[in-house]
Design an enzyme around this catalytic site. Structure first.
Site, PDB file in Angstrom:
ATOM      1  N   ASP A 196       0.806  -1.306  -0.108  1.00 15.24           N
ATOM      2  CA  ASP A 196      -0.092  -0.205   0.022  1.00 15.24           C
ATOM      3  C   ASP A 196       0.877   1.254   0.225  1.00 15.24           C
ATOM      4  OD1 ASP A 196      -2.983   1.262   0.896  1.00 15.24           O
ATOM      5  OD2 ASP A 196      -1.116   2.177   2.076  1.00 15.24           O
ATOM      6  N   LYS A 200       1.565   4.246  -2.814  1.00 16.37           N
ATOM      7  CA  LYS A 200       1.228   5.931  -2.543  1.00 16.37           C
ATOM      8  C   LYS A 200       2.494   6.691  -3.078  1.00 16.37           C
ATOM      9  CE  LYS A 200      -2.272   4.834   1.064  1.00 16.37           C
ATOM     10  NZ  LYS A 200      -2.302   4.559   2.346  1.00 16.37           N
TER      11      LYS A 200
HETATM   12  N1  HSE Z   1      -5.114   0.797   4.303  1.00 15.93           N
HETATM   13  C1  HSE Z   1      -4.775   2.025   4.335  1.00 15.93           C
HETATM   14  C2  HSE Z   1      -4.098   2.331   5.439  1.00 15.93           C
HETATM   15  C3  HSE Z   1      -5.962   2.766   3.890  1.00 15.93           C
HETATM   16  O1  HSE Z   1      -3.898   2.058   6.495  1.00 15.93           O
HETATM   17  O2  HSE Z   1      -3.407   3.702   5.486  1.00 15.93           O
HETATM   18  C4  HSE Z   1      -5.785   4.170   3.481  1.00 15.93           C
HETATM   19  O3  HSE Z   1      -5.054   4.191   2.371  1.00 15.93           O
END
Ligand code: HSE
Length: 401
Positions: A196, A200
């Site tokens: 994740d 980003k």
């Molecule tokens: N799973 C992501 C986090 C959600 O914990 O930041 C927000 O992008």
């Protein structure tokens, strides 16, 4: 009146409905017209929910509804999100999404397509939850050459690392709590293994340097290997461990990395706890600027999506240009990237480590039979060469010196 369709009525999608409803009056004032959800697409029904009667299971109903001007995509993943978003843009609708997987995989194409169709493709909520960061990068920090961008970009892992350190909580229990609070991805592996954060930082880097970045080129390490012993070492040094996403230009090369880092109180990221995210951007004229706020969660993320909706309404006549060329940026191997490192070894190798490195800072008394040390700043290659002779390495974590 602007009509909006919401694709995916989960945590963020239902939050968008909530923000648009609860703040309807002030949103009307700020946008210059009322904004209303007229359709919700989901596989499920929501009996008793205020949006119950808006639910459809058929995307074509939204695609063909000429009154729907803006499509909000909060489904997550790329299938079927990519297909639905592309069709929405081709149907002349602006799209606002919170979906970083979609942007990291297909952002280049969707931005170009939206530009060709004279509509918007906005994705503020895809990075940093409720923190305004993408619009500032695209529209505000444009006078500078950006030298680096680094931050805590995942709320779930920050929540886990904070609770493990502050409360001695068990990793699995804290992860469950983060899932219950709606912070974690559908598959939390994406959070804890850094995927994740990787998407980003790829999005941030593309925006900062104005050209696409392939997230598969970014070296990514998560936090699943971080143990309570590592956290005890960090505490002994007065430091914390945080998962960082970063990209830097050093000597004309672009480096990007996702990894856990040790940091002390002199780092502006040190006090970023719980679900909060923070992003530090350094420009050649501006110096360092920080963005801080709630990086995950229903209302915070929905607030960013609704801001995109209002921007799309206010800029309907002249769509906002996003600098994001198709020519891919080269992300260098980390060999020449400079970092400091924390290493745990058997106590028996202390003198071998002292011989291999200059000026080590030692930490002991944390776990039986072992010691830790922090190196000075050096290239990753130099570090690898110097530790090659040590045979009892238990852990290595990069450190903000
Ligand atoms: N799973 C992501 C986090 C959600 O914990 O930041 C927000 O992008």
């Amino acid at each position: 009146m602007t009509k909006v369709a919401v694709l995916g009525y989960g945590t963020v999608g239902s939050g968008v409905y909530q923000v648009l409803t609860e703040n309807a009056t002030l949103i009307r004032e700020k946008a210059g017209e009322a904004i209303e959800v007229s359709r919700v697409l989901d596989l499920r029904d929501f009996p008793g929910d205020p949006a119950e009667k808006l639910v459809t299971h058929d995307f074509e109903e939204i695609e063909k509804d000429a009154e729907i001007d803006i499509v909000v995509e909060t489904m997550g993943g790329t299938k079927p999100a990519y297909d639905f978003v592309k069709r929405s843009i081709l149907a002349g609708k602006s799209v606002c999404t919170s979906n970083k997987a979609l942007v990291a995989d297909h952002g280049t194409e969707l931005i170009r397509l939206a530009e060709e169709k004279g509509v918007h493709f906005f994705f503020e909520a895809s990075v940093g939850g409720g923190i305004p960061i993408l619009r500032p990068l695209n529209r505000c920090l444009v006078a500078d050459e950006i030298l680096s961008i680094e931050g805590i970009l995942n709320g779930t892992t920050n929540f886990i690392l904070t609770k493990m350190a502050d409360e001695g909580s068990d990793y699995a229990d804290v992860l469950k709590e983060a899932q219950k609070l709606g912070y974690a991805e559908a598959d939390p592996t994406a959070d804890v293994e850094g995927y994740d954060t990787c998407r980003k930082i790829a999005i941030l880097t593309a925006l900062v340097y104005g050209a696409q970045v392939d997230y598969e080129d970014i070296t990514t390490e998560g936090i699943s290997g971080i143990t309570s012993v590592d956290i005890a070492y960090a505490k002994k040094m007065g430091k914390v461990i945080r998962l960082l996403g970063m990209s830097r230009r050093e000597d004309g090369r672009l480096y990007a990395l996702v990894a856990p880092f040790l940091m002390g109180p002199d780092s502006p990221l040190y006090s970023v706890n719980g679900v909060f995210n923070a992003i530090s951007v350094t420009g050649n004229m501006l110096g360092e600027v920080m963005f801080y706020g709630q990086g995950a969660g229903k209302e915070a993320t929905a607030s960013a999506v609704v801001t995109d909706i209002i921007e799309a309404v206010k800029n309907r006549e002249i769509p906002v240009k996003i600098r994001w060329d198709e020519k891919k940026q080269v992300v260098e191997s980390l060999d020449h990237m400079k970092n400091a490192f924390f290493v745990r070894i058997d106590a028996s190798e202390k003198s071998a480590a002292s011989a291999a490195f200059d000026n080590l800072t030692w930490v002991d008394g944390v776990a039986d039979g072992e010691v830790g040390f922090v190196t000075g700043v050096m290239t990753e290659k130099e570090f690898e060469d110097r530790i090659a002779g040590l045979s009892t390495i238990k852990k290595r974590i990069r450190s903000i010196s």
